[in-house]
Design an enzyme around this catalytic site. Structure first.
Site, PDB file in Angstrom:
ATOM      1  N   ASN A  99     -18.511   4.504 -87.320  1.00  0.00           N
ATOM      2  CA  ASN A  99     -19.929   4.826 -87.491  1.00  0.00           C
ATOM      3  C   ASN A  99     -20.114   5.581 -88.804  1.00  0.00           C
ATOM      4  O   ASN A  99     -19.669   6.717 -88.941  1.00  0.00           O
ATOM      5  CB  ASN A  99     -20.403   5.676 -86.307  1.00  0.00           C
ATOM      6  CG  ASN A  99     -21.875   6.037 -86.385  1.00  0.00           C
ATOM      7  OD1 ASN A  99     -22.538   5.820 -87.388  1.00  0.00           O
ATOM      8  ND2 ASN A  99     -22.386   6.612 -85.312  1.00  0.00           N
ATOM      9  N   HIS A 132     -26.876  -1.307 -85.919  1.00  0.00           N
ATOM     10  CA  HIS A 132     -26.134  -0.103 -86.297  1.00  0.00           C
ATOM     11  C   HIS A 132     -24.775  -0.134 -85.605  1.00  0.00           C
ATOM     12  O   HIS A 132     -24.670  -0.453 -84.413  1.00  0.00           O
ATOM     13  CB  HIS A 132     -26.916   1.146 -85.874  1.00  0.00           C
ATOM     14  CG  HIS A 132     -26.139   2.403 -86.037  1.00  0.00           C
ATOM     15  ND1 HIS A 132     -25.543   2.755 -87.226  1.00  0.00           N
ATOM     16  CD2 HIS A 132     -25.843   3.394 -85.147  1.00  0.00           C
ATOM     17  CE1 HIS A 132     -24.916   3.913 -87.061  1.00  0.00           C
ATOM     18  NE2 HIS A 132     -25.083   4.317 -85.824  1.00  0.00           N
ATOM     19  N   CYS A 145     -28.890   7.797 -88.493  1.00  0.00           N
ATOM     20  CA  CYS A 145     -28.345   6.437 -88.533  1.00  0.00           C
ATOM     21  C   CYS A 145     -29.400   5.372 -88.799  1.00  0.00           C
ATOM     22  O   CYS A 145     -29.068   4.255 -89.202  1.00  0.00           O
ATOM     23  CB  CYS A 145     -27.602   6.129 -87.239  1.00  0.00           C
ATOM     24  SG  CYS A 145     -26.296   7.310 -86.869  1.00  0.00           S
TER      25      CYS A 145
END
Length: 334
Positions: free
Chosen positions: A291, A261, A118
């Protein structure tokens, strides 16, 4: 800032691409034992995008790249390098970067993949920044592309509600201009390998090659120990956000917008609160996309760029955390 011929690195274009298919929480209620209320309360996610069966990371990444190049008003032939951040490459080799290079016709560019989960987009920005500062390149395309739906265990209600597909891209350029727009002021990177077993995909590599057993035991899907990851994510992103600002001698009160994020609204809120930021200072799109690993920050940056809500000189910080564990931040002066 320094002499007139000092190389500075700027973002001259951004782009993104989201698959057409929308998977809502109501849709998920028909797949696993969950509810819209449970998902929204615990994650803030209402829907996510899912790629079609024939779409791979390079397909999403190519579209995002085309949009970024158009926004930057440059041709693929002007690129010196293509760096792709992904944990869902088309295949182990050749790299997804080389596939995108061919798709674009960027004949002058070298290409490579980067895996920092990520945090991948920020890590890729750091690599591009270094190439540009060292005068090895003058224009670099950074792409973050993920098709997490292909490594999602749709029988695991704790993880399948979190993940989505998408791609974002940015074109970076070297300049000697005294005060260029969208200038990268600092990049901070960190890793904590001791936590690697908390978030991983166990099989498919050289540790556990594909076998009948590995498939039967569902080891080719993403695995996560959520509670432990949540705690370390908050601590790591707070550290990265603070360190990034310190590196360019910028105080928190100068920060106009934080782009974190997009893993979970509770992580995002916890970071915003601990940094003393208002809700208007923290960018959120997790409700629409879930996500998307490396692509989350890249897509958000493109959305922010296209919104025209920022003014020249505003300070923006990207911050991310991912499997590895990796974390990082990037401070940009608009």
């Amino acid at each position: 800032m320094g002499s007139n011929n000092e190389i500075k690195v700027t973002i001259i274009g951004t782009g993104s691409y989201l698959p057409e298919k929308v998977l809502t929480n109501r849709d998920l209620e028909r797949i696993v034992d969950t509810s819209d209320e449970w998902i929204v309360t615990r994650t803030g996610i209402k829907e996510r995008r899912i790629s079609s069966p024939e779409q791979a990371a390079s397909d999403l990444g190519t579209e995002a790249a085309k949009n970024a190049l158009e926004n930057a008003k440059i041709s693929p032939e002007e690129l010196d390098a293509i760096i792709v951040a992904t944990i869902t490459p088309d295949m182990f080799f050749p790299s997804t970067g080389c596939i995108i290079q061919n798709n674009l016709g960027a004949k002058k560019a070298f290409a490579l993949d980067l895996n920092a989960a990520c945090s991948g987009f920020i890590y890729a920005l750091a690599v591009a920044y270094s190439f540009l500062k060292a005068k090895l390149c003058s224009k670099i395309l950074v792409v973050a592309s993920e098709v997490l739906s292909k490594i999602t265990d749709w029988q695991d209600r704790n993880t399948c509600v979190l993940l989505g597909d998408g791609a974002g891209a940015a074109v970076l350029s070297a300049t000697t201009e005294k005060d260029p727009p969208k200038q990268i002021l600092s990049i901070f990177l960190a890793s904590q390998g001791e936590y690697g077993d908390l978030l991983n995909m166990p099989a498919g590599g050289s540790r556990i090659p594909a076998s009948v057993e590995s498939v039967k035991n569902r080891l080719h899907f993403l695995k996560m120990k959520g509670k432990e990851v949540f705690r370390i994510a908050v601590i790591s992103m707070l550290e990265a956000a603070r360190r990034g600002l310190e590196m360019c001698n910028t105080s928190l009160d100068k920060l106009k917008l934080l782009i974190p994020h997009q893993a979970n609204i509770r992580i995002i809120n916890a970071i915003g609160e601990r940094l003393g930021l208002s809700s208007e200072q923290v960018y959120v799109n997790v409700d629409r996309y879930g996500n998307m690993s490396a692509a989350t920050v890249a897509v958000a940056l493109d959305e922010v760029t296209k919104s025209n809500k920022l003014n020249r000189g505003d300070i923006v910080e990207l911050v991310a955390f991912g499997a590895g564990f990796t974390s990082g931040s990037c401070v940009i002066q608009w």
